[in-house]
Design a protein around this motif. Structure first.
Motif, PDB file in Angstrom:
ATOM      1  N   SER A 223       0.816  -1.214   0.000  1.00 29.14           N
ATOM      2  CA  SER A 223       0.000   0.000   0.000  1.00 29.14           C
ATOM      3  C   SER A 223       0.849   1.264   0.000  1.00 29.14           C
ATOM      4  O   SER A 223       0.368   2.336  -0.372  1.00 29.14           O
ATOM      5  N   ALA A 224       2.118   1.142   0.408  1.00 30.57           N
ATOM      6  CA  ALA A 224       3.026   2.289   0.388  1.00 30.57           C
ATOM      7  C   ALA A 224       3.654   2.509  -0.986  1.00 30.57           C
ATOM      8  O   ALA A 224       4.455   3.428  -1.167  1.00 30.57           O
ATOM      9  N   GLY A 225       3.302   1.659  -1.953  1.00 33.90           N
ATOM     10  CA  GLY A 225       3.811   1.842  -3.313  1.00 33.90           C
ATOM     11  C   GLY A 225       5.087   1.090  -3.611  1.00 33.90           C
ATOM     12  O   GLY A 225       5.787   1.409  -4.576  1.00 33.90           O
ATOM     13  N   LEU A 226       5.385   0.064  -2.803  1.00 32.75           N
ATOM     14  CA  LEU A 226       6.546  -0.769  -3.076  1.00 32.75           C
ATOM     15  C   LEU A 226       6.081  -2.122  -3.603  1.00 32.75           C
ATOM     16  O   LEU A 226       4.957  -2.555  -3.335  1.00 32.75           O
ATOM     17  N   ARG A 227       6.953  -2.784  -4.328  1.00 31.65           N
ATOM     18  CA  ARG A 227       6.625  -4.110  -4.854  1.00 31.65           C
ATOM     19  C   ARG A 227       7.798  -5.050  -4.600  1.00 31.65           C
ATOM     20  O   ARG A 227       8.948  -4.627  -4.566  1.00 31.65           O
ATOM     21  N   PRO A 228       7.540  -6.345  -4.426  1.00 29.25           N
ATOM     22  CA  PRO A 228       8.642  -7.297  -4.229  1.00 29.25           C
ATOM     23  C   PRO A 228       9.344  -7.591  -5.543  1.00 29.25           C
ATOM     24  O   PRO A 228       8.716  -7.706  -6.600  1.00 29.25           O
ATOM     25  N   SER A 229      10.656  -7.720  -5.465  1.00 35.48           N
ATOM     26  CA  SER A 229      11.461  -8.009  -6.649  1.00 35.48           C
ATOM     27  C   SER A 229      12.573  -8.977  -6.261  1.00 35.48           C
ATOM     28  O   SER A 229      13.110  -8.900  -5.154  1.00 35.48           O
ATOM     29  N   SER A 230      12.923  -9.893  -7.152  1.00 35.98           N
ATOM     30  CA  SER A 230      14.018 -10.829  -6.905  1.00 35.98           C
ATOM     31  C   SER A 230      15.061 -10.690  -8.002  1.00 35.98           C
ATOM     32  O   SER A 230      14.722 -10.645  -9.189  1.00 35.98           O
ATOM     33  N   THR A 231      16.329 -10.612  -7.586  1.00 33.80           N
ATOM     34  CA  THR A 231      17.441 -10.502  -8.526  1.00 33.80           C
ATOM     35  C   THR A 231      18.302 -11.745  -8.415  1.00 33.80           C
ATOM     36  O   THR A 231      18.842 -12.049  -7.341  1.00 33.80           O
ATOM     37  N   ALA A 232      18.412 -12.494  -9.503  1.00 38.02           N
ATOM     38  CA  ALA A 232      19.270 -13.674  -9.548  1.00 38.02           C
ATOM     39  C   ALA A 232      20.670 -13.239  -9.983  1.00 38.02           C
ATOM     40  O   ALA A 232      20.839 -12.627 -11.041  1.00 38.02           O
ATOM     41  N   LEU A 233      21.662 -13.544  -9.161  1.00 38.55           N
ATOM     42  CA  LEU A 233      23.036 -13.147  -9.445  1.00 38.55           C
ATOM     43  C   LEU A 233      23.791 -14.265 -10.154  1.00 38.55           C
ATOM     44  O   LEU A 233      23.370 -15.423 -10.156  1.00 38.55           O
ATOM     45  N   ALA A 234      24.926 -13.928 -10.749  1.00 38.78           N
ATOM     46  CA  ALA A 234      25.664 -14.876 -11.580  1.00 38.78           C
ATOM     47  C   ALA A 234      26.146 -16.094 -10.809  1.00 38.78           C
ATOM     48  O   ALA A 234      26.274 -17.187 -11.379  1.00 38.78           O
ATOM     49  N   ASP A 235      26.423 -15.945  -9.503  1.00 41.87           N
ATOM     50  CA  ASP A 235      26.946 -17.065  -8.726  1.00 41.87           C
ATOM     51  C   ASP A 235      25.851 -17.935  -8.113  1.00 41.87           C
ATOM     52  O   ASP A 235      26.123 -18.827  -7.316  1.00 41.87           O
ATOM     53  N   GLY A 236      24.593 -17.661  -8.469  1.00 36.69           N
ATOM     54  CA  GLY A 236      23.488 -18.460  -7.965  1.00 36.69           C
ATOM     55  C   GLY A 236      22.759 -17.852  -6.789  1.00 36.69           C
ATOM     56  O   GLY A 236      21.711 -18.372  -6.368  1.00 36.69           O
ATOM     57  N   ALA A 237      23.280 -16.771  -6.224  1.00 35.75           N
ATOM     58  CA  ALA A 237      22.599 -16.099  -5.114  1.00 35.75           C
ATOM     59  C   ALA A 237      21.353 -15.382  -5.632  1.00 35.75           C
ATOM     60  O   ALA A 237      21.279 -14.973  -6.795  1.00 35.75           O
ATOM     61  N   THR A 238      20.382 -15.216  -4.736  1.00 35.31           N
ATOM     62  CA  THR A 238      19.155 -14.495  -5.047  1.00 35.31           C
ATOM     63  C   THR A 238      18.925 -13.442  -3.985  1.00 35.31           C
ATOM     64  O   THR A 238      18.973 -13.743  -2.785  1.00 35.31           O
ATOM     65  N   VAL A 239      18.702 -12.201  -4.404  1.00 34.77           N
ATOM     66  CA  VAL A 239      18.417 -11.110  -3.477  1.00 34.77           C
ATOM     67  C   VAL A 239      16.973 -10.676  -3.659  1.00 34.77           C
ATOM     68  O   VAL A 239      16.582 -10.234  -4.746  1.00 34.77           O
ATOM     69  N   HIS A 240      16.196 -10.818  -2.604  1.00 37.30           N
ATOM     70  CA  HIS A 240      14.822 -10.328  -2.608  1.00 37.30           C
ATOM     71  C   HIS A 240      14.814  -8.908  -2.069  1.00 37.30           C
ATOM     72  O   HIS A 240      15.444  -8.622  -1.049  1.00 37.30           O
ATOM     73  N   CYS A 241      14.107  -8.021  -2.747  1.00 38.93           N
ATOM     74  CA  CYS A 241      14.130  -6.605  -2.357  1.00 38.93           C
ATOM     75  C   CYS A 241      12.780  -5.961  -2.660  1.00 38.93           C
ATOM     76  O   CYS A 241      12.155  -6.243  -3.694  1.00 38.93           O
ATOM     77  N   TRP A 242      12.334  -5.115  -1.748  1.00 38.88           N
ATOM     78  CA  TRP A 242      11.163  -4.271  -2.006  1.00 38.88           C
ATOM     79  C   TRP A 242      11.650  -2.992  -2.676  1.00 38.88           C
ATOM     80  O   TRP A 242      12.534  -2.300  -2.164  1.00 38.88           O
ATOM     81  N   VAL A 243      11.078  -2.706  -3.837  1.00 37.90           N
ATOM     82  CA  VAL A 243      11.525  -1.576  -4.651  1.00 37.90           C
ATOM     83  C   VAL A 243      10.311  -0.711  -5.004  1.00 37.90           C
ATOM     84  O   VAL A 243       9.170  -1.163  -4.906  1.00 37.90           O
ATOM     85  N   PRO A 244      10.541   0.543  -5.407  1.00 34.57           N
ATOM     86  CA  PRO A 244       9.404   1.385  -5.798  1.00 34.57           C
ATOM     87  C   PRO A 244       8.647   0.786  -6.985  1.00 34.57           C
ATOM     88  O   PRO A 244       9.266   0.357  -7.962  1.00 34.57           O
ATOM     89  N   ALA A 245       7.328   0.747  -6.874  1.00 35.88           N
ATOM     90  CA  ALA A 245       6.526   0.260  -8.001  1.00 35.88           C
ATOM     91  C   ALA A 245       6.673   1.181  -9.204  1.00 35.88           C
ATOM     92  O   ALA A 245       6.665   0.726 -10.348  1.00 35.88           O
ATOM     93  N   ARG A 246       6.831   2.487  -8.928  1.00 33.11           N
ATOM     94  CA  ARG A 246       7.069   3.471  -9.981  1.00 33.11           C
ATOM     95  C   ARG A 246       8.244   4.346  -9.566  1.00 33.11           C
ATOM     96  O   ARG A 246       8.048   5.406  -8.962  1.00 33.11           O
ATOM     97  N   PRO A 247       9.462   3.940  -9.867  1.00 34.90           N
ATOM     98  CA  PRO A 247      10.630   4.750  -9.483  1.00 34.90           C
ATOM     99  C   PRO A 247      10.539   6.148 -10.080  1.00 34.90           C
ATOM    100  O   PRO A 247      10.140   6.332 -11.230  1.00 34.90           O
ATOM    101  N   ASP A 248      10.906   7.121  -9.257  1.00 38.76           N
ATOM    102  CA  ASP A 248      10.864   8.517  -9.682  1.00 38.76           C
ATOM    103  C   ASP A 248      12.294   9.057  -9.700  1.00 38.76           C
ATOM    104  O   ASP A 248      12.918   9.196  -8.654  1.00 38.76           O
ATOM    105  N   PRO A 249      12.843   9.336 -10.882  1.00 40.14           N
ATOM    106  CA  PRO A 249      14.236   9.803 -10.972  1.00 40.14           C
ATOM    107  C   PRO A 249      14.510  11.087 -10.198  1.00 40.14           C
ATOM    108  O   PRO A 249      15.665  11.403  -9.920  1.00 40.14           O
ATOM    109  N   SER A 250      13.462  11.840  -9.864  1.00 40.30           N
ATOM    110  CA  SER A 250      13.676  13.096  -9.131  1.00 40.30           C
ATOM    111  C   SER A 250      13.801  12.878  -7.623  1.00 40.30           C
ATOM    112  O   SER A 250      14.155  13.799  -6.891  1.00 40.30           O
ATOM    113  N   ARG A 251      13.496  11.660  -7.140  1.00 37.47           N
ATOM    114  CA  ARG A 251      13.532  11.378  -5.703  1.00 37.47           C
ATOM    115  C   ARG A 251      14.829  10.661  -5.349  1.00 37.47           C
ATOM    116  O   ARG A 251      15.221   9.701  -6.021  1.00 37.47           O
ATOM    117  N   PRO A 252      15.540  11.092  -4.305  1.00 39.21           N
ATOM    118  CA  PRO A 252      16.786  10.416  -3.925  1.00 39.21           C
ATOM    119  C   PRO A 252      16.515   9.008  -3.409  1.00 39.21           C
ATOM    120  O   PRO A 252      15.625   8.814  -2.568  1.00 39.21           O
TER     121      PRO A 252
END
Length: 310
Positions: free
Chosen positions: A21-50
């Motif tokens: 509800s805060a505008g974040l979505r779950p995302s998973s990044t598979a890395l080359a060595d087989g590791a997986t990083v789960h991260c909540w990221v902006p659903a709509r990233p805004d380049p003007s926001r730090p």
């Protein structure tokens, strides 16, 4: 307690809904060595926001430790990135490396995959160890750093010297990775200045079953990697402006480690001590802590996702 009746599972779902509800979505990044990083990221990233990266400590997953910070930090104008560190939540690795440097490299790779080149960084407790390494390893990416109750200046000999409430690694692991209600009670009482007066065993067992039984061996190895042969003389310097925040009555990483870190970083760092708070200062004093975070990161211009000043 059946999962359908689990209070811990129900609360976890509430935290997930808060992130969505805060505008974040779950995302998973598979890395080359087989590791997986789960991260909540902006659903709509805004380049003007730090962008601001938040790293959790030992215990529950990221959503449990950062839920109270979402609305204030979003209102302050940040785009938030909230990962689970390796072996917490849905993040995992296949290899044997348990160092905070490896954690740092995996989180950095996930941020690069998300298209975030430069960001502010905050880490709590164990997340502060990883944050410190990220700042040292990726100075071009990390703009500013907040370290909260992060005992990065501890040395292995501090265990035997009496600095901590435990004197050996085995005791520390039993508390930090509780597998019985009495150990979880001990962890809560060490972490909070005002712990709950009543902690029924049925609720503690439920929390342990849901939150503390996955990746026990790997998390044990993380603690060993953190402390074994650790020396202050081996700790690299970081060059970013750094805010150190500590609970005055921290019994996990005593305040002496905060002063030690301030001496190590010198004029590049500022130490803020929060009164009537322990190691879980991020949970006990979230509003006060949030004010310090916002003031620090907005004290000078930050850069957006592409490295441009905003």
């Amino acid at each position: 307690m059946p999962r359908c009746l689990s209070f811990t599972v129900a609360r976890d779902r509430c935290y997930r809904r808060a992130f969505l509800s805060a505008g974040l979505r779950p995302s998973s990044t598979a890395l080359a060595d087989g590791a997986t990083v789960h991260c909540w990221v902006p659903a709509r990233p805004d380049p003007s926001r730090p962008p601001l990266l938040l790293l959790h400590g030992f215990g529950a997953t990221a959503i449990w430790q950062w839920s109270a910070y979402l609305r204030p930090l979003l209102r302050a104008g940040f785009d938030l990135y909230v990962p689970d560190l390796l072996f917490f939540g849905a993040s995992k690795a296949l290899g044997p490396d348990r160092s905070e440097s490896y954690q740092a490299s995996c989180i950095a790779a996930a941020m690069e995959a998300a298209g975030v080149r430069r960001f502010g960084l905050m880490g709590v407790s164990y997340g502060g160890f990883v944050a410190y390494r990220m700042a040292a390893m990726y100075p071009a990416a990390v703009e500013r750093v907040v370290l909260c109750c992060a005992g990065v200046c501890l040395e292995e000999r501090d265990l035997a010297s009496g600095l901590f409430v435990v004197s050996d690694m085995g005791e520390a692991i039993e508390i930090l990775l509780p597998q019985r209600p009495e150990k979880l009670r001990q962890l809560v009482r060490l972490s909070f200045v005002r712990p709950p007066p009543v902690m029924p065993s049925c609720f503690l067992w439920d929390y342990i079953q849901v939150m503390c039984t996955n990746y026990v061996r790997e998390k044990t190895e993380l603690i060993h990697a953190l402390i074994n042969d650790r020396k202050l003389s081996d700790l690299p310097m970081i060059t970013q402006p750094t805010l150190i925040i500590w609970g005055e009555q921290d019994q996990i990483f005593p305040l002496e480690l905060g002063y030690r870190l301030k001496r190590h970083l010198g004029d590049n760092a500022r130490l803020v001590v929060i009164s009537n708070a322990g190691h879980a200062v991020n949970l006990e004093k979230s509003k006060e802590l949030c004010r310090h975070i916002i003031a620090f990161f907005l004290d000078s211009p930050l850069k957006n996702h592409n490295g441009q000043m905003v």
